[in-house]
Design a protein around this motif. Structure first.
Motif, PDB file in Angstrom:
ATOM      1  N   ARG A  42      54.673  59.402  32.461  1.00  0.00           N
ATOM      2  CA  ARG A  42      54.410  58.198  33.232  1.00  0.00           C
ATOM      3  C   ARG A  42      52.900  58.046  33.415  1.00  0.00           C
ATOM      4  NH1 ARG A  42      59.411  58.351  32.536  1.00  0.00           N
ATOM      5  NH2 ARG A  42      60.951  57.820  34.147  1.00  0.00           N
ATOM      6  N   HIS A  43      52.474  56.825  33.673  1.00  0.00           N
ATOM      7  CA  HIS A  43      51.055  56.590  33.941  1.00  0.00           C
ATOM      8  C   HIS A  43      50.676  57.245  35.265  1.00  0.00           C
ATOM      9  CE1 HIS A  43      50.531  53.753  30.648  1.00  0.00           C
ATOM     10  NE2 HIS A  43      51.653  53.152  31.019  1.00  0.00           N
ATOM     11  N   LEU A  44      49.478  57.829  35.313  1.00  0.00           N
ATOM     12  CA  LEU A  44      48.984  58.457  36.528  1.00  0.00           C
ATOM     13  C   LEU A  44      47.587  57.928  36.820  1.00  0.00           C
ATOM     14  CD1 LEU A  44      49.252  60.560  38.806  1.00  0.00           C
ATOM     15  CD2 LEU A  44      48.252  62.240  37.236  1.00  0.00           C
ATOM     16  N   ALA A  45      47.379  57.547  38.076  1.00  0.00           N
ATOM     17  CA  ALA A  45      46.074  57.056  38.507  1.00  0.00           C
ATOM     18  C   ALA A  45      45.719  57.700  39.838  1.00  0.00           C
ATOM     19  CB  ALA A  45      46.092  55.532  38.640  1.00  0.00           C
ATOM     20  N   ALA A  46      44.442  57.673  40.159  1.00  0.00           N
ATOM     21  CA  ALA A  46      43.973  58.210  41.435  1.00  0.00           C
ATOM     22  C   ALA A  46      42.856  57.324  41.960  1.00  0.00           C
ATOM     23  CB  ALA A  46      43.481  59.652  41.275  1.00  0.00           C
ATOM     24  N   VAL A  47      42.810  57.210  43.284  1.00  0.00           N
ATOM     25  CA  VAL A  47      41.774  56.416  43.943  1.00  0.00           C
ATOM     26  C   VAL A  47      40.661  57.358  44.407  1.00  0.00           C
ATOM     27  CG1 VAL A  47      41.249  54.899  45.890  1.00  0.00           C
ATOM     28  CG2 VAL A  47      43.453  54.709  44.710  1.00  0.00           C
TER      29      VAL A  47
ATOM     30  N   CYS B 185      41.006  56.442  36.941  1.00  0.00           N
ATOM     31  CA  CYS B 185      40.401  56.000  38.194  1.00  0.00           C
ATOM     32  C   CYS B 185      40.730  54.527  38.422  1.00  0.00           C
ATOM     33  CB  CYS B 185      38.888  56.196  38.150  1.00  0.00           C
ATOM     34  SG  CYS B 185      38.019  55.606  39.620  1.00  0.00           S
ATOM     35  N   VAL B 186      41.351  54.213  39.557  1.00  0.00           N
ATOM     36  CA  VAL B 186      41.634  52.826  39.928  1.00  0.00           C
ATOM     37  C   VAL B 186      41.129  52.586  41.338  1.00  0.00           C
ATOM     38  CG1 VAL B 186      43.650  52.624  38.414  1.00  0.00           C
ATOM     39  CG2 VAL B 186      43.958  53.350  40.787  1.00  0.00           C
ATOM     40  N   THR B 187      40.722  51.358  41.616  1.00  0.00           N
ATOM     41  CA  THR B 187      40.210  51.015  42.948  1.00  0.00           C
ATOM     42  C   THR B 187      40.893  49.801  43.544  1.00  0.00           C
ATOM     43  OG1 THR B 187      38.446  49.680  41.951  1.00  0.00           O
ATOM     44  CG2 THR B 187      37.944  51.993  42.425  1.00  0.00           C
ATOM     45  N   THR B 188      41.732  49.111  42.780  1.00  0.00           N
ATOM     46  CA  THR B 188      42.425  47.920  43.283  1.00  0.00           C
ATOM     47  C   THR B 188      43.851  47.906  42.754  1.00  0.00           C
ATOM     48  OG1 THR B 188      41.815  46.538  41.379  1.00  0.00           O
ATOM     49  CG2 THR B 188      40.263  46.607  43.245  1.00  0.00           C
ATOM     50  N   PRO B 189      44.750  47.174  43.433  1.00  0.00           N
ATOM     51  CA  PRO B 189      46.117  47.016  42.899  1.00  0.00           C
ATOM     52  C   PRO B 189      46.116  46.388  41.513  1.00  0.00           C
ATOM     53  CG  PRO B 189      46.014  46.301  45.189  1.00  0.00           C
ATOM     54  CD  PRO B 189      44.600  46.541  44.756  1.00  0.00           C
ATOM     55  N   GLU B 190      45.179  45.467  41.273  1.00  0.00           N
ATOM     56  CA  GLU B 190      45.122  44.808  39.967  1.00  0.00           C
ATOM     57  C   GLU B 190      44.845  45.810  38.854  1.00  0.00           C
ATOM     58  OE1 GLU B 190      44.350  41.885  43.134  1.00  0.00           O
ATOM     59  OE2 GLU B 190      43.483  43.847  42.650  1.00  0.00           O
ATOM     60  N   GLU B 191      43.993  46.784  39.118  1.00  0.00           N
ATOM     61  CA  GLU B 191      43.707  47.805  38.102  1.00  0.00           C
ATOM     62  C   GLU B 191      44.924  48.682  37.850  1.00  0.00           C
ATOM     63  OE1 GLU B 191      38.889  48.202  38.996  1.00  0.00           O
ATOM     64  OE2 GLU B 191      40.249  49.833  39.546  1.00  0.00           O
ATOM     65  N   MET B 192      45.707  48.955  38.886  1.00  0.00           N
ATOM     66  CA  MET B 192      46.928  49.739  38.697  1.00  0.00           C
ATOM     67  C   MET B 192      47.950  48.956  37.894  1.00  0.00           C
ATOM     68  SD  MET B 192      48.131  52.699  39.270  1.00  0.00           S
ATOM     69  CE  MET B 192      49.699  53.390  38.711  1.00  0.00           C
ATOM     70  N   ILE B 193      48.061  47.663  38.157  1.00  0.00           N
ATOM     71  CA  ILE B 193      49.003  46.827  37.407  1.00  0.00           C
ATOM     72  C   ILE B 193      48.586  46.744  35.942  1.00  0.00           C
ATOM     73  CG2 ILE B 193      49.829  44.457  37.126  1.00  0.00           C
ATOM     74  CD1 ILE B 193      49.799  44.234  40.191  1.00  0.00           C
ATOM     75  N   GLU B 194      47.273  46.675  35.683  1.00  0.00           N
ATOM     76  CA  GLU B 194      46.804  46.677  34.295  1.00  0.00           C
ATOM     77  C   GLU B 194      47.236  47.951  33.580  1.00  0.00           C
ATOM     78  OE1 GLU B 194      42.568  47.269  32.099  1.00  0.00           O
ATOM     79  OE2 GLU B 194      42.669  45.575  33.488  1.00  0.00           O
ATOM     80  N   LEU B 195      47.229  49.081  34.319  1.00  0.00           N
ATOM     81  CA  LEU B 195      47.587  50.364  33.720  1.00  0.00           C
ATOM     82  C   LEU B 195      49.069  50.419  33.365  1.00  0.00           C
ATOM     83  CD1 LEU B 195      46.519  53.235  33.031  1.00  0.00           C
ATOM     84  CD2 LEU B 195      47.216  53.915  35.333  1.00  0.00           C
TER      85      LEU B 195
ATOM     86  N   GLY C  26      47.736  43.167  27.520  1.00  0.00           N
ATOM     87  CA  GLY C  26      47.218  41.828  27.258  1.00  0.00           C
ATOM     88  C   GLY C  26      47.591  40.792  28.294  1.00  0.00           C
ATOM     89  N   ASP C  27      48.655  41.037  29.080  1.00  0.00           N
ATOM     90  CA  ASP C  27      49.119  40.044  30.057  1.00  0.00           C
ATOM     91  C   ASP C  27      48.742  40.400  31.485  1.00  0.00           C
ATOM     92  OD1 ASP C  27      50.250  38.575  28.044  1.00  0.00           O
ATOM     93  OD2 ASP C  27      52.270  39.361  28.315  1.00  0.00           O
ATOM     94  N   ASP C  28      48.475  41.662  31.768  1.00  0.00           N
ATOM     95  CA  ASP C  28      48.235  42.094  33.143  1.00  0.00           C
ATOM     96  C   ASP C  28      46.842  42.694  33.313  1.00  0.00           C
ATOM     97  OD1 ASP C  28      50.825  41.454  34.177  1.00  0.00           O
ATOM     98  OD2 ASP C  28      51.617  43.156  33.071  1.00  0.00           O
ATOM     99  N   LEU C  29      45.863  42.090  32.654  1.00  0.00           N
ATOM    100  CA  LEU C  29      44.498  42.615  32.727  1.00  0.00           C
ATOM    101  C   LEU C  29      43.904  42.348  34.104  1.00  0.00           C
ATOM    102  CD1 LEU C  29      43.094  41.531  29.243  1.00  0.00           C
ATOM    103  CD2 LEU C  29      43.977  43.763  29.922  1.00  0.00           C
ATOM    104  N   ALA C  30      43.219  43.347  34.638  1.00  0.00           N
ATOM    105  CA  ALA C  30      42.546  43.183  35.923  1.00  0.00           C
ATOM    106  C   ALA C  30      41.231  42.440  35.712  1.00  0.00           C
ATOM    107  CB  ALA C  30      42.280  44.547  36.557  1.00  0.00           C
ATOM    108  N   PRO C  31      40.837  41.594  36.661  1.00  0.00           N
ATOM    109  CA  PRO C  31      39.549  40.895  36.512  1.00  0.00           C
ATOM    110  C   PRO C  31      38.395  41.891  36.571  1.00  0.00           C
ATOM    111  CG  PRO C  31      40.467  40.568  38.719  1.00  0.00           C
ATOM    112  CD  PRO C  31      41.526  41.249  37.913  1.00  0.00           C
ATOM    113  N   GLU C  32      37.386  41.641  35.773  1.00  0.00           N
ATOM    114  CA  GLU C  32      36.215  42.515  35.763  1.00  0.00           C
ATOM    115  C   GLU C  32      35.419  42.331  37.054  1.00  0.00           C
ATOM    116  OE1 GLU C  32      35.047  44.826  33.733  1.00  0.00           O
ATOM    117  OE2 GLU C  32      36.743  44.674  32.351  1.00  0.00           O
TER     118      GLU C  32
END
Length: 394
Positions: free
Chosen positions: A274-279, A302-312, A317-323
């Motif tokens: 599974r994907h693993l991320a940490a703040v 490394c993720v800092t926002t929900p959008e970055e986690m959703i991108e992961l 291509g459909d769930d990219l987090a805004p830069e």
């Protein structure tokens, strides 16, 4: 005894992660497993398999214990528990409070649990209004320290609300700290949240979360592989972590010490692919040391926002987090030559157009043209000795 009743009985006989019981069920089925335990005799083929699989080099808790001795001790333990087991009573008690039992093959059973192999739950108790399979199709596990800092609790709540607001279910363990904050964030955002417990679904642990669990039942689910009335133990918290990881598409660790249950959940997520991320947190905080270690080892993104986690965990291509971008300053929209002229204008003493032209590396005509526009926009002003930056300008 049918399969459903047999599974309810087996939930009482062995701990959820008992791989030996899992092997027995896989070998002969649930009903035959209960019948063999009641008779006090195991299928010789299973005994031989156990001896071959758990034999040389793998002993029980007693260092000199042979595999057959270990199996005999386990059988005696199962048999003793079977004496007081009443599957019909367990099902009736669940129905009385509004809980339901699901088993593999039921429409609500999440098939991703099959990834657990021999330690897949034999059944699950659910209490709540949501559908477990649908709630976990698009879900993220948010886990972390019970002794959360205000920073960690804030971030967990933001992740819970942010994920829920974008159609993702939030899975966590219902504990103090990060778990509770994540559940509350999801509830505040009107999303479904799943609390995986280390006790029966009818046991409020921690007791201070009684109202939180009531809210979770209204909007999501309480889930447990423990029978009704079972109290939590330290090993059961670690055992249930594999369910949190298996139910979700990915796990994000918000705050965790180097040794913590959240890091244990992270290990299960990695083992299950599974994907693993940490703040990340303050480098001086012990409660973020586990997150930093996961990131440094390359185990977690490394993720800092929900959008970055959703991108992961989302669709490529459909769930990219805004830069993330810095603020746009007024001078950022100026033409390149105009910016060069502006940078060449002194801040205090004035300078003539020729001096500015040399400093900016452009011709005199360009400087004169740019200075007029910059003066009109409030960037520069004319003084006795030439041009300078306008105090308080854009």
């Amino acid at each position: 005894m049918n399969d459903r009743l047999a599974r309810v009985a087996l939930m009482r006989l062995a701990e959820p992660d008992d791989a030996v019981m899992g092997g027995l069920v896989a070998s002969c089925g649930t009903e035959s497993a209960v019948a063999q335990i009641r008779a006090g005799r195991l299928d010789p083929r299973f005994v031989r398999w156990f001896a071959d699989t758990c034999g040389q080099g793998t002993r029980g808790v007693r260092g000199d214990e042979e595999p057959t001795e270990r199996l005999g001790r386990l059988l005696a333990s199962w048999s003793a528990r079977l004496e007081g087991t009443d599957p019909g009573r367990d099902l009736a008690e669940g129905a009385r409070i509004g809980a339901r039992l699901i088993i593999p093959g039921d429409p609500e059973w999440p098939t991703q649990l099959d990834d657990l192999g021999g330690v897949r739950p034999r059944a699950l108790w659910l209490w709540g209004e949501a559908n477990l399979r649908l709630s976990c199709l698009r879900s993220v596990a948010v886990v972390g320290s019970r002794a959360a800092t205000p920073y960690g609790a804030h971030v967990a709540a933001e992740f819970g609300a942010g994920l829920g607001g974008r159609g993702y279910g939030v899975v966590s363990g219902g504990a103090y700290g990060i778990d509770g904050a994540a559940h509350r964030g999801a509830l505040a955002g009107g999303a479904s949240t799943v609390a995986v417990l280390a006790c029966g679904v009818d046991v409020s642990y921690p007791s201070a979360h009684h109202d939180l669990f009531a809210a979770v039942r209204e909007q999501g689910l309480l889930v447990s592989e423990c029978p009704m009335g079972v109290r939590p133990t330290r090993p059961r918290f670690l055992v249930r972590n594999r369910l949190i990881a298996a139910l979700s598409r990915g796990t994000v660790v918000v705050e965790a010490a180097v040794r913590s249950g959240a890091v244990n959940t992270a290990g299960h997520a990695v083992a299950l692919n599974r994907h693993l991320a940490a703040v990340p947190g303050p480098v001086t905080s012990d409660t973020s040391a586990g997150c930093h270690r996961l990131i440094r080892q390359g185990a977690a993104t490394c993720v800092t926002t929900p959008e970055e986690m959703i991108e992961l965990v989302g669709t490529i291509g459909d769930d990219l987090a805004p830069e993330a971008r810095g603020p746009v300053l007024p001078r950022d929209v100026l033409a390149p030559e105009t910016r060069r002229v502006l940078e060449a204008v002194p801040a205090r003493t004035g300078a003539g157009p020729a001096t500015i032209a040399v400093e900016a590396g452009v011709d005199l005509e360009t400087v004169l043209s740019c200075l007029g526009g910059l003066a009109a926009a409030g960037y520069v002003e004319r003084v006795r000795r030439g041009w300078r930056l306008r105090p308080g300008g854009p």
